[in-house]
Design a protein around this motif. Structure first.
Motif, PDB file in Angstrom:
ATOM      1  N   GLY A   1       0.819  -1.215   0.000  1.00 30.58           N
ATOM      2  CA  GLY A   1       0.000   0.000   0.000  1.00 30.58           C
ATOM      3  C   GLY A   1       0.851   1.262   0.000  1.00 30.58           C
ATOM      4  N   ALA A   2       1.918   1.269   0.771  1.00 30.52           N
ATOM      5  CA  ALA A   2       2.807   2.433   0.812  1.00 30.52           C
ATOM      6  C   ALA A   2       3.492   2.633  -0.532  1.00 30.52           C
ATOM      7  CB  ALA A   2       3.848   2.255   1.914  1.00 30.52           C
ATOM      8  N   ALA A   3       3.907   1.548  -1.163  1.00 31.19           N
ATOM      9  CA  ALA A   3       4.551   1.659  -2.475  1.00 31.19           C
ATOM     10  C   ALA A   3       3.569   2.193  -3.514  1.00 31.19           C
ATOM     11  CB  ALA A   3       5.098   0.307  -2.912  1.00 31.19           C
ATOM     12  N   ARG A   4       2.337   1.723  -3.474  1.00 28.90           N
ATOM     13  CA  ARG A   4       1.322   2.222  -4.413  1.00 28.90           C
ATOM     14  C   ARG A   4       0.994   3.682  -4.147  1.00 28.90           C
ATOM     15  NH1 ARG A   4      -3.168  -2.438  -5.626  1.00 28.90           N
ATOM     16  NH2 ARG A   4      -1.745  -3.875  -6.675  1.00 28.90           N
ATOM     17  N   ALA A   5       0.993   4.075  -2.877  1.00 30.15           N
ATOM     18  CA  ALA A   5       0.695   5.468  -2.537  1.00 30.15           C
ATOM     19  C   ALA A   5       1.793   6.399  -3.047  1.00 30.15           C
ATOM     20  CB  ALA A   5       0.536   5.617  -1.032  1.00 30.15           C
ATOM     21  N   LYS A   6       3.040   5.946  -3.005  1.00 28.76           N
ATOM     22  CA  LYS A   6       4.145   6.763  -3.506  1.00 28.76           C
ATOM     23  C   LYS A   6       4.070   6.930  -5.021  1.00 28.76           C
ATOM     24  CE  LYS A   6       7.454   5.884   0.148  1.00 28.76           C
ATOM     25  NZ  LYS A   6       8.735   5.295   0.514  1.00 28.76           N
ATOM     26  N   LYS A   7       3.552   5.916  -5.711  1.00 28.66           N
ATOM     27  CA  LYS A   7       3.438   5.983  -7.169  1.00 28.66           C
ATOM     28  C   LYS A   7       2.187   6.733  -7.619  1.00 28.66           C
ATOM     29  CE  LYS A   7       5.862   1.654  -8.011  1.00 28.66           C
ATOM     30  NZ  LYS A   7       5.737   0.297  -8.540  1.00 28.66           N
ATOM     31  N   ALA A   8       1.336   7.094  -6.675  1.00 33.23           N
ATOM     32  CA  ALA A   8       0.079   7.775  -7.002  1.00 33.23           C
ATOM     33  C   ALA A   8       0.364   9.200  -7.463  1.00 33.23           C
ATOM     34  CB  ALA A   8      -0.839   7.773  -5.790  1.00 33.23           C
ATOM     35  N   LEU A   9      -0.694   9.930  -7.709  1.00 28.42           N
ATOM     36  CA  LEU A   9      -0.553  11.313  -8.158  1.00 28.42           C
ATOM     37  C   LEU A   9       0.271  12.114  -7.166  1.00 28.42           C
ATOM     38  CD1 LEU A   9      -4.205  12.001  -9.310  1.00 28.42           C
ATOM     39  CD2 LEU A   9      -2.230  11.550 -10.746  1.00 28.42           C
ATOM     40  N   PRO A  10       1.013  13.105  -7.664  1.00 27.24           N
ATOM     41  CA  PRO A  10       1.809  13.919  -6.740  1.00 27.24           C
ATOM     42  C   PRO A  10       0.896  14.702  -5.794  1.00 27.24           C
ATOM     43  CG  PRO A  10       1.851  14.842  -8.956  1.00 27.24           C
ATOM     44  CD  PRO A  10       1.159  13.512  -9.042  1.00 27.24           C
ATOM     45  N   PRO A  11       1.381  15.006  -4.579  1.00 29.09           N
ATOM     46  CA  PRO A  11       0.545  15.710  -3.620  1.00 29.09           C
ATOM     47  C   PRO A  11       0.174  17.119  -4.083  1.00 29.09           C
ATOM     48  CG  PRO A  11       2.759  15.431  -2.766  1.00 29.09           C
ATOM     49  CD  PRO A  11       2.681  14.667  -4.046  1.00 29.09           C
ATOM     50  N   VAL A  12       1.038  17.755  -4.879  1.00 23.24           N
ATOM     51  CA  VAL A  12       0.754  19.081  -5.413  1.00 23.24           C
ATOM     52  C   VAL A  12       0.683  18.955  -6.934  1.00 23.24           C
ATOM     53  CG1 VAL A  12       1.578  21.459  -5.628  1.00 23.24           C
ATOM     54  CG2 VAL A  12       1.996  20.178  -3.527  1.00 23.24           C
ATOM     55  N   PRO A  13      -0.455  19.247  -7.529  1.00 27.08           N
ATOM     56  CA  PRO A  13      -0.554  19.162  -8.991  1.00 27.08           C
ATOM     57  C   PRO A  13       0.461  20.089  -9.663  1.00 27.08           C
ATOM     58  CG  PRO A  13      -2.725  19.387  -8.005  1.00 27.08           C
ATOM     59  CD  PRO A  13      -1.725  19.585  -6.912  1.00 27.08           C
ATOM     60  N   GLN A  14       1.112  19.598 -10.691  1.00 26.75           N
ATOM     61  CA  GLN A  14       2.169  20.349 -11.352  1.00 26.75           C
ATOM     62  C   GLN A  14       1.649  21.632 -11.990  1.00 26.75           C
ATOM     63  OE1 GLN A  14       5.320  19.520 -10.913  1.00 26.75           O
ATOM     64  NE2 GLN A  14       4.623  17.764  -9.712  1.00 26.75           N
ATOM     65  N   ASP A  15       0.464  21.589 -12.598  1.00 21.71           N
ATOM     66  CA  ASP A  15      -0.097  22.783 -13.229  1.00 21.71           C
ATOM     67  C   ASP A  15      -0.344  23.874 -12.192  1.00 21.71           C
ATOM     68  OD1 ASP A  15      -0.063  21.442 -15.632  1.00 21.71           O
ATOM     69  OD2 ASP A  15      -2.180  20.840 -15.509  1.00 21.71           O
ATOM     70  N   THR A  16      -0.855  23.492 -11.051  1.00 22.61           N
ATOM     71  CA  THR A  16      -1.135  24.463  -9.996  1.00 22.61           C
ATOM     72  C   THR A  16       0.161  25.067  -9.467  1.00 22.61           C
ATOM     73  OG1 THR A  16      -3.080  23.192  -9.365  1.00 22.61           O
ATOM     74  CG2 THR A  16      -2.268  24.788  -7.765  1.00 22.61           C
ATOM     75  N   ALA A  17       1.167  24.246  -9.264  1.00 22.03           N
ATOM     76  CA  ALA A  17       2.453  24.747  -8.772  1.00 22.03           C
ATOM     77  C   ALA A  17       3.058  25.718  -9.779  1.00 22.03           C
ATOM     78  CB  ALA A  17       3.399  23.582  -8.506  1.00 22.03           C
ATOM     79  N   ALA A  18       2.988  25.395 -11.070  1.00 24.26           N
ATOM     80  CA  ALA A  18       3.525  26.287 -12.093  1.00 24.26           C
ATOM     81  C   ALA A  18       2.735  27.585 -12.135  1.00 24.26           C
ATOM     82  CB  ALA A  18       3.494  25.595 -13.455  1.00 24.26           C
ATOM     83  N   SER A  19       1.422  27.519 -11.996  1.00 24.87           N
ATOM     84  CA  SER A  19       0.579  28.703 -12.015  1.00 24.87           C
ATOM     85  C   SER A  19       0.876  29.619 -10.819  1.00 24.87           C
ATOM     86  CB  SER A  19      -0.894  28.284 -11.997  1.00 24.87           C
ATOM     87  OG  SER A  19      -1.722  29.406 -11.869  1.00 24.87           O
ATOM     88  N   VAL A  20       1.062  29.029  -9.649  1.00 21.70           N
ATOM     89  CA  VAL A  20       1.378  29.816  -8.458  1.00 21.70           C
ATOM     90  C   VAL A  20       2.740  30.475  -8.621  1.00 21.70           C
ATOM     91  CG1 VAL A  20       1.909  29.666  -5.989  1.00 21.70           C
ATOM     92  CG2 VAL A  20      -0.096  28.498  -6.917  1.00 21.70           C
ATOM     93  N   THR A  21       3.715  29.776  -9.157  1.00 20.30           N
ATOM     94  CA  THR A  21       5.043  30.341  -9.388  1.00 20.30           C
ATOM     95  C   THR A  21       4.950  31.510 -10.362  1.00 20.30           C
ATOM     96  OG1 THR A  21       6.024  28.165  -9.032  1.00 20.30           O
ATOM     97  CG2 THR A  21       7.397  29.809 -10.110  1.00 20.30           C
ATOM     98  N   GLU A  22       4.166  31.347 -11.404  1.00 22.00           N
ATOM     99  CA  GLU A  22       3.976  32.423 -12.380  1.00 22.00           C
ATOM    100  C   GLU A  22       3.280  33.622 -11.730  1.00 22.00           C
ATOM    101  OE1 GLU A  22       1.432  33.166 -16.458  1.00 22.00           O
ATOM    102  OE2 GLU A  22       2.065  31.125 -15.964  1.00 22.00           O
ATOM    103  N   ASP A  23       2.280  33.362 -10.902  1.00 19.54           N
ATOM    104  CA  ASP A  23       1.580  34.446 -10.209  1.00 19.54           C
ATOM    105  C   ASP A  23       2.526  35.221  -9.295  1.00 19.54           C
ATOM    106  OD1 ASP A  23      -0.716  33.650 -11.466  1.00 19.54           O
ATOM    107  OD2 ASP A  23      -1.568  32.636  -9.701  1.00 19.54           O
ATOM    108  N   ILE A  24       3.380  34.512  -8.591  1.00 16.54           N
ATOM    109  CA  ILE A  24       4.328  35.163  -7.680  1.00 16.54           C
ATOM    110  C   ILE A  24       5.300  36.034  -8.461  1.00 16.54           C
ATOM    111  CG2 ILE A  24       6.252  34.734  -6.097  1.00 16.54           C
ATOM    112  CD1 ILE A  24       4.664  32.317  -5.060  1.00 16.54           C
ATOM    113  N   SER A  25       5.809  35.535  -9.578  1.00 14.27           N
ATOM    114  CA  SER A  25       6.735  36.342 -10.389  1.00 14.27           C
ATOM    115  C   SER A  25       6.037  37.566 -10.969  1.00 14.27           C
ATOM    116  CB  SER A  25       7.384  35.499 -11.475  1.00 14.27           C
ATOM    117  OG  SER A  25       6.418  35.059 -12.399  1.00 14.27           O
ATOM    118  N   THR A  26       4.781  37.430 -11.370  1.00 13.68           N
ATOM    119  CA  THR A  26       4.013  38.570 -11.898  1.00 13.68           C
ATOM    120  C   THR A  26       3.806  39.622 -10.817  1.00 13.68           C
ATOM    121  OG1 THR A  26       2.852  37.087 -13.424  1.00 13.68           O
ATOM    122  CG2 THR A  26       1.845  39.247 -13.005  1.00 13.68           C
TER     123      THR A  26
END
Length: 86
Positions: free
Chosen positions: A55-80
């Motif tokens: 179960g732990a191995a499957r949980a690690k392979k699951a979706l990342p805890p922070v969606p990549q699109d959201t992280a990129a959008s927040v980074t872009e917002d901060i730079s703006t």
């Protein structure tokens, strides 16, 4: 069908379930009762540990805890915002 064993009702088919104490009592006919209980307890703990590891191995392979699109959008917002402050 399941002589002396608890039968679980299932929508598809009946499932026979052997309880832990029944396993220990059956094993106690071959070895001492305390040793039978110890063997069954260790087997249950090993099975639980293996299932937890899977179960732990499957949980690690699951979706990342922070969606990549959201992280990129927040980074872009901060730079703006930083450019707007300057």
């Amino acid at each position: 069908m399941c002589d002396g064993i608890e039968v679980l009702t299932s929508p598809i088919l009946p499932v026979c379930r052997v309880q832990q104490r029944d396993s220990a009592l059956g094993l106690a006919t071959v070895v001492a009762a305390w040793l039978a209980a110890l063997i069954v307890a260790v087997a249950v703990l090993l099975l639980g540990g293996a299932l937890a590891a899977v179960g732990a191995a499957r949980a690690k392979k699951a979706l990342p805890p922070v969606p990549q699109d959201t992280a990129a959008s927040v980074t872009e917002d901060i730079s703006t915002i930083k450019k707007g402050i300057r």
